[in-house]
Design a protein around this motif. Sequence first.
Motif, PDB file in Angstrom:
ATOM      1  N   SER A  13     -90.483  54.975  50.236  1.00 17.07           N
ATOM      2  CA  SER A  13     -90.576  54.100  51.408  1.00 17.07           C
ATOM      3  C   SER A  13     -89.967  54.764  52.633  1.00 17.07           C
ATOM      4  CB  SER A  13     -89.886  52.763  51.140  1.00 17.07           C
ATOM      5  OG  SER A  13     -88.510  52.990  50.973  1.00 17.07           O
ATOM      6  N   LYS A  14     -90.524  54.422  53.775  1.00 16.62           N
ATOM      7  CA  LYS A  14     -90.010  54.914  55.041  1.00 16.62           C
ATOM      8  C   LYS A  14     -88.760  54.139  55.419  1.00 16.62           C
ATOM      9  CE  LYS A  14     -92.870  56.080  58.660  1.00 16.62           C
ATOM     10  NZ  LYS A  14     -93.988  55.761  59.559  1.00 16.62           N
ATOM     11  N   LYS A  15     -87.779  54.847  55.935  1.00 17.46           N
ATOM     12  CA  LYS A  15     -86.565  54.187  56.408  1.00 17.46           C
ATOM     13  C   LYS A  15     -86.873  53.493  57.736  1.00 17.46           C
ATOM     14  CE  LYS A  15     -81.727  55.096  57.332  1.00 17.46           C
ATOM     15  NZ  LYS A  15     -81.099  54.025  56.671  1.00 17.46           N
ATOM     16  N   ARG A  16     -86.474  52.247  57.848  1.00 11.76           N
ATOM     17  CA  ARG A  16     -86.714  51.476  59.067  1.00 11.76           C
ATOM     18  C   ARG A  16     -85.625  51.755  60.086  1.00 11.76           C
ATOM     19  NH1 ARG A  16     -87.613  45.308  57.373  1.00 11.76           N
ATOM     20  NH2 ARG A  16     -88.024  45.162  59.606  1.00 11.76           N
ATOM     21  N   ASN A  17     -85.998  51.642  61.361  1.00  9.63           N
ATOM     22  CA  ASN A  17     -84.988  51.716  62.411  1.00  9.63           C
ATOM     23  C   ASN A  17     -84.646  50.295  62.855  1.00  9.63           C
ATOM     24  OD1 ASN A  17     -87.010  50.856  64.132  1.00  9.63           O
ATOM     25  ND2 ASN A  17     -87.281  52.828  65.129  1.00  9.63           N
ATOM     26  N   GLU A  18     -83.607  50.159  63.658  1.00  9.88           N
ATOM     27  CA  GLU A  18     -83.138  48.813  64.026  1.00  9.88           C
ATOM     28  C   GLU A  18     -84.185  48.013  64.789  1.00  9.88           C
ATOM     29  OE1 GLU A  18     -80.437  49.661  67.976  1.00  9.88           O
ATOM     30  OE2 GLU A  18     -79.578  50.171  66.040  1.00  9.88           O
ATOM     31  N   VAL A  19     -85.003  48.680  65.606  1.00  6.43           N
ATOM     32  CA  VAL A  19     -86.017  47.978  66.391  1.00  6.43           C
ATOM     33  C   VAL A  19     -87.030  47.279  65.495  1.00  6.43           C
ATOM     34  CG1 VAL A  19     -87.853  48.278  68.122  1.00  6.43           C
ATOM     35  CG2 VAL A  19     -85.703  49.529  68.361  1.00  6.43           C
ATOM     36  N   SER A  20     -87.311  47.850  64.337  1.00  5.26           N
ATOM     37  CA  SER A  20     -88.290  47.245  63.419  1.00  5.26           C
ATOM     38  C   SER A  20     -87.814  45.901  62.874  1.00  5.26           C
ATOM     39  CB  SER A  20     -88.618  48.204  62.271  1.00  5.26           C
ATOM     40  OG  SER A  20     -87.525  48.325  61.383  1.00  5.26           O
ATOM     41  N   TYR A  21     -86.524  45.625  62.983  1.00  5.27           N
ATOM     42  CA  TYR A  21     -85.965  44.344  62.509  1.00  5.27           C
ATOM     43  C   TYR A  21     -85.993  43.256  63.593  1.00  5.27           C
ATOM     44  CZ  TYR A  21     -84.182  46.883  58.470  1.00  5.27           C
ATOM     45  OH  TYR A  21     -84.079  47.628  57.322  1.00  5.27           O
ATOM     46  N   TYR A  22     -86.217  43.624  64.837  1.00  8.03           N
ATOM     47  CA  TYR A  22     -86.184  42.652  65.927  1.00  8.03           C
ATOM     48  C   TYR A  22     -87.068  41.433  65.674  1.00  8.03           C
ATOM     49  CZ  TYR A  22     -83.808  46.044  69.051  1.00  8.03           C
ATOM     50  OH  TYR A  22     -82.935  46.930  69.636  1.00  8.03           O
ATOM     51  N   PRO A  23     -88.352  41.611  65.283  1.00  8.89           N
ATOM     52  CA  PRO A  23     -89.206  40.426  65.123  1.00  8.89           C
ATOM     53  C   PRO A  23     -88.689  39.425  64.097  1.00  8.89           C
ATOM     54  CG  PRO A  23     -90.550  42.402  65.238  1.00  8.89           C
ATOM     55  CD  PRO A  23     -89.124  42.854  65.132  1.00  8.89           C
ATOM     56  N   GLU A  24     -88.224  39.902  62.946  1.00  7.07           N
ATOM     57  CA  GLU A  24     -87.773  38.951  61.922  1.00  7.07           C
ATOM     58  C   GLU A  24     -86.482  38.256  62.328  1.00  7.07           C
ATOM     59  OE1 GLU A  24     -85.753  41.765  58.511  1.00  7.07           O
ATOM     60  OE2 GLU A  24     -87.864  42.113  58.980  1.00  7.07           O
ATOM     61  N   ILE A  25     -85.571  38.982  62.969  1.00  8.97           N
ATOM     62  CA  ILE A  25     -84.320  38.373  63.436  1.00  8.97           C
ATOM     63  C   ILE A  25     -84.623  37.363  64.548  1.00  8.97           C
ATOM     64  CG2 ILE A  25     -82.138  38.827  64.628  1.00  8.97           C
ATOM     65  CD1 ILE A  25     -82.078  41.549  63.104  1.00  8.97           C
ATOM     66  N   ARG A  26     -85.448  37.769  65.478  1.00  7.46           N
ATOM     67  CA  ARG A  26     -85.837  36.906  66.598  1.00  7.46           C
ATOM     68  C   ARG A  26     -86.502  35.628  66.102  1.00  7.46           C
ATOM     69  NH1 ARG A  26     -90.176  39.827  69.739  1.00  7.46           N
ATOM     70  NH2 ARG A  26     -91.420  38.976  68.067  1.00  7.46           N
ATOM     71  N   ASN A  27     -87.466  35.760  65.195  1.00  8.66           N
ATOM     72  CA  ASN A  27     -88.182  34.585  64.682  1.00  8.66           C
ATOM     73  C   ASN A  27     -87.254  33.636  63.935  1.00  8.66           C
ATOM     74  OD1 ASN A  27     -90.551  35.566  65.755  1.00  8.66           O
ATOM     75  ND2 ASN A  27     -91.253  36.476  63.844  1.00  8.66           N
ATOM     76  N   TYR A  28     -86.339  34.185  63.154  1.00  9.42           N
ATOM     77  CA  TYR A  28     -85.403  33.350  62.401  1.00  9.42           C
ATOM     78  C   TYR A  28     -84.505  32.555  63.355  1.00  9.42           C
ATOM     79  CZ  TYR A  28     -82.034  31.871  58.910  1.00  9.42           C
ATOM     80  OH  TYR A  28     -81.231  31.108  58.103  1.00  9.42           O
ATOM     81  N   ILE A  29     -83.944  33.233  64.336  1.00  8.23           N
ATOM     82  CA  ILE A  29     -83.060  32.565  65.296  1.00  8.23           C
ATOM     83  C   ILE A  29     -83.828  31.484  66.053  1.00  8.23           C
ATOM     84  CG2 ILE A  29     -81.763  32.872  67.448  1.00  8.23           C
ATOM     85  CD1 ILE A  29     -80.888  35.614  66.357  1.00  8.23           C
TER      86      ILE A  29
END
Length: 193
Positions: free
Chosen positions: A2-18
């Motif tokens: 698997s490719k290692k994710r960078n922090e920007v790739s997490y923005y959508p899921e964090i944003r949607n949850y909040i």
Amino acid sequence: MSKKRNEVSYYPEIRNYIEQQLKSNFRASRKRELYVYWGIGELKTKLHEIIENNPVTCGCVRHFAQNVPPLNLDIFAVITDGKQFQLLILEIKLLDSVGLKEWSQLVGYCLVSGAKYGLLVNIDNGASKRLSDILSTEKHLSFIETNINGRTHRHHLGCMCWDSVTQDFEYCNLGIIKSLSNLSQLLENEFVF
């Protein structure tokens, strides 16, 4: 492999949850809608884009957007009921632990922008022991009051851990904002009828 994710790739899921949590809590307590508009990058430009795209619900942000300095942020949210608004800054990190450097960055962004709310979010890890100890004993570092031209400004800050497996927050109990429920309660008090 698997490719290692960078922090920007997490923005959508964090944003949607909040966003889901804030809207749900607000609707349950206030029986009306709350609007959340997200921006990534330069604050002043993105605020103007948000206002242009949402003139009815974001008209109340116009004066603030004219006076805010240009700042490059990880991610921010304009939270509004169409009459009033608050700015939430998220500083997202993908580190073994977040420390004073990352906390100082969040504090600086909130003070310079005038944002009342800020969250330091570390993905799959928490805060360093030093930051944990400091935030546990020095409450004034997460509830900051400034006086500008005779007017008091308050800044509420918290530190949280995003679990990328469960796609949920693990609360570190660090700072004045201890959970999204706590943030929701603070915001609910802002939006009076």
